[in-house]
Design an enzyme around this catalytic site. Structure first.
Site, PDB file in Angstrom:
ATOM      1  N   LYS A 153      41.282  47.783  32.527  1.00  0.00           N
ATOM      2  CA  LYS A 153      40.781  46.452  32.712  1.00  0.00           C
ATOM      3  C   LYS A 153      41.426  45.679  33.828  1.00  0.00           C
ATOM      4  CE  LYS A 153      39.307  43.503  29.446  1.00  0.00           C
ATOM      5  NZ  LYS A 153      39.561  42.783  28.083  1.00  0.00           N
ATOM      6  N   ILE A 154      40.690  44.981  35.010  1.00  0.00           N
ATOM      7  CA  ILE A 154      41.068  44.556  36.305  1.00  0.00           C
ATOM      8  C   ILE A 154      40.453  43.260  35.874  1.00  0.00           C
ATOM      9  CG2 ILE A 154      41.329  44.481  38.445  1.00  0.00           C
ATOM     10  CD1 ILE A 154      42.922  46.768  37.139  1.00  0.00           C
TER      11      ILE A 154
END
Length: 325
Positions: free
Chosen positions: A125-126
């Site tokens: 997750k960015i």
């Protein structure tokens, strides 16, 4: 429904051995985590106490990562059959949210976490900040699946798609002999946050609990129109606070093909057996309704405020874990 996937927005060690298995048998196809979810699990569940004591000589971030990685690995193993049979079955883990404005450190952390977990069905997750689009590109280019998170605006969703798709193109270019190498193409989701819009703007809106749906529909249309099945819209922040709406409201209203919805446990429970396709509104319909409900300037301000608040909340949750450890 064609290519609709419902994921569970929750993770906790003992849950993965019990209720999670039941959810998988009832059609759940993936799971997501974030710093706030891990904070609640690690600080409130007794199952982590002994593990923390055994790791007390380590640095606090190392302790957190060992606990989180263990849970993510367990979830990945439970989801593996879905991954190999249906090309779904992903579990997401977020990088240290405090790195959101540093491209180099974010990329290094993402690659390190992916390597440490050692499972194919992981999405890193960015957060969708200016510094992070290059990170998304590099991860996809290197065959690492991505969950682009904290998307509130159409502009964010477009920039995420451009970065992810550019990485996907490079990956494919570098893996011409894909089938012979038995290399799996990375996948990505663009996580559009929904209910937070309504909670923020309901006091100013002429119609309640519609802005989040319409805003998400708009971003979905943009992503779906690209016709890239390996990059899907994911609807996040789909929990309902209070009793004025059905718990599964944000699932039912966004039941679109080739999309993902990650939902809290009470929403999933309420939704069981209600798989009815929803036709997305067209863009002109969305803008017509939005402009009747609230001004464009209010919407744009909300996008910026919600992104800042989301980043701050995840940073605070992460810091709280480290302080407690």
């Amino acid at each position: 429904m064609k290519n609709f996937s419902l994921w569970c927005d929750f993770i906790e060690n003992s849950f993965l051995d019990n209720e999670f298995l039941n959810l998988l048998s009832h059609g759940i196809n993936g799971a997501t985590s974030n710093p706030a979810i891990f904070k609640n699990a690690i600080l409130n569940s007794p199952i982590y106490k002994d593990k923390i004591l055994k790791l007390k000589e380590k640095k606090t971030k190392d302790i957190y990562e060992e606990l989180a990685i263990s849970d993510i690995q367990k979830a990945a193993d439970k989801l593996a059959p879905l991954f190999y049979q249906k090309n779904d079955g992903f579990i997401s883990i977020e990088i240290d949210p405090r790195l959101h404005d540093n491209t180099t450190l974010s990329l290094g952390e993402a690659k390190r976490l992916y390597s440490a977990i050692g499972k194919e069905n992981i999405m890193i997750k960015i957060p969708a900040t200016k510094a992070s689009y290059e990170v998304m590109y590099e991860l996809m280019k290197n065959g690492i699946s991505v969950n682009a998170t904290l998307i509130f605006s159409l502009e964010q969703s477009q920039k995420c798609f451009e970065a992810l798709n550019a990485g996907l193109v490079e990956f494919r270019k570098n893996n011409i002999a894909l089938k012979e190498q038995n290399t799996r193409t990375p996948q990505a989701v663009i996580s559009i946050f929904v209910s937070r819009f309504d909670r923020l703007l309901n006091p100013k809106a002429k119609e309640q609990n519609r802005i989040g749906i319409l805003n998400a529909n708009l971003a979905y249309n943009n992503i779906y129109s690209k016709n890239e099945p390996n990059i899907r819209a994911l609807f996040a922040s789909t929990g309902v606070k209070g009793d004025d709406l059905p718990k599964d409201y944000y699932i039912k209203e966004l039941l679109f093909e080739n999309s993902v919805n990650t939902a809290p446990l009470d929403a999933i429970e309420a939704f069981k057996g209600k798989m009815h396709f929803k036709k997305p509104l067209m863009n002109f319909e969305i803008y017509t309704e939005l402009n009747q409900i609230i001004s464009q300037s209010e919407r744009e301000k909300a996008c910026n405020d919600l992104l800042s608040d989301g980043l701050e909340q995840f940073c605070i949750a992460f810091e709280d874990i480290l302080k407690a450890l």
